[in-house]
Design a protein around this motif. Structure first.
Motif, PDB file in Angstrom:
ATOM      1  N   SER A  43       3.775 -46.919 -96.670  1.00  0.00           N
ATOM      2  CA  SER A  43       4.375 -45.985 -97.636  1.00  0.00           C
ATOM      3  C   SER A  43       5.734 -46.477 -98.114  1.00  0.00           C
ATOM      4  O   SER A  43       6.119 -46.221 -99.251  1.00  0.00           O
ATOM      5  CB  SER A  43       4.469 -44.574 -97.050  1.00  0.00           C
ATOM      6  OG  SER A  43       5.443 -44.503 -96.042  1.00  0.00           O
ATOM      7  N   SER A  44       6.448 -47.228 -97.274  1.00  0.00           N
ATOM      8  CA  SER A  44       7.742 -47.768 -97.707  1.00  0.00           C
ATOM      9  C   SER A  44       7.560 -48.845 -98.779  1.00  0.00           C
ATOM     10  O   SER A  44       8.506 -49.167 -99.498  1.00  0.00           O
ATOM     11  CB  SER A  44       8.527 -48.322 -96.517  1.00  0.00           C
ATOM     12  OG  SER A  44       7.960 -49.529 -96.044  1.00  0.00           O
ATOM     13  N   ASP A  46       5.187 -48.380-101.083  1.00  0.00           N
ATOM     14  CA  ASP A  46       4.428 -47.607-102.077  1.00  0.00           C
ATOM     15  C   ASP A  46       2.938 -47.920-102.049  1.00  0.00           C
ATOM     16  O   ASP A  46       2.274 -47.957-103.078  1.00  0.00           O
ATOM     17  CB  ASP A  46       4.995 -47.799-103.496  1.00  0.00           C
ATOM     18  CG  ASP A  46       6.385 -47.206-103.639  1.00  0.00           C
ATOM     19  OD1 ASP A  46       6.649 -46.150-103.018  1.00  0.00           O
ATOM     20  OD2 ASP A  46       7.200 -47.791-104.365  1.00  0.00           O
ATOM     21  N   SER A  48      -0.419 -46.400-100.754  1.00  0.00           N
ATOM     22  CA  SER A  48      -0.942 -45.143-100.210  1.00  0.00           C
ATOM     23  C   SER A  48      -2.449 -44.999-100.381  1.00  0.00           C
ATOM     24  O   SER A  48      -3.018 -43.999 -99.966  1.00  0.00           O
ATOM     25  CB  SER A  48      -0.241 -43.953-100.876  1.00  0.00           C
ATOM     26  OG  SER A  48      -0.432 -43.993-102.279  1.00  0.00           O
TER      27      SER A  48
END
Length: 122
Positions: A43-44, A46, A48
């Motif tokens: 998620s860091s 981006d 997902s």
């Protein structure tokens, strides 16, 4: 594929797809805690969805030492088209190539003592 436990079923279908791909493409992300931690890292960047992971994931290497970076650079050069990468590898060390050019196209992260490379532009 991840175990069909309550943990897995509690995830959205999008995250379940991502978990399935992580389990297929990695060797060292093996249990629920690992996967949850790896999802935070993704998620860091981006990432997902399973498609984003497939588009961005480049490689997983056991360990986090300089040998990993050297192997990654050699693998990158082997996949690159033309003779320029081989010429660059002969002229520069893997560390120099990483610092001078490759790091601008890849993210490198260490997770649970292993190293993962993701394409920055996917």
């Amino acid at each position: 594929m991840a175990d069909m436990s309550n943990w897995y079923q509690s995830k959205s279908l999008i995250v379940q797809d991502l978990v399935d791909i992580i389990c297929k493409k990695t060797c060292f992300v093996v249990d629920q805690n690992d996967i949850d931690g790896f999802l935070v890292i993704l998620s860091s960047y981006d990432i997902s969805t399973a498609k984003q992971f497939l588009d961005s994931f480049f490689a997983e290497y056991e360990g986090d030492e300089g040998v990993v970076l050297e192997q990654f650079v050699k693998d990158w050069c082997a996949l690159a088209k033309g003779c320029l990468p081989r010429k660059l590898l002969k002229q520069r060390s893997p560390e120099q190539l990483w610092q001078e050019m490759i790091q601008f196209d890849f993210d490198k992260t260490v997770f649970n003592g292993n190293t993962y490379f993701f394409k920055k532009h996917f």
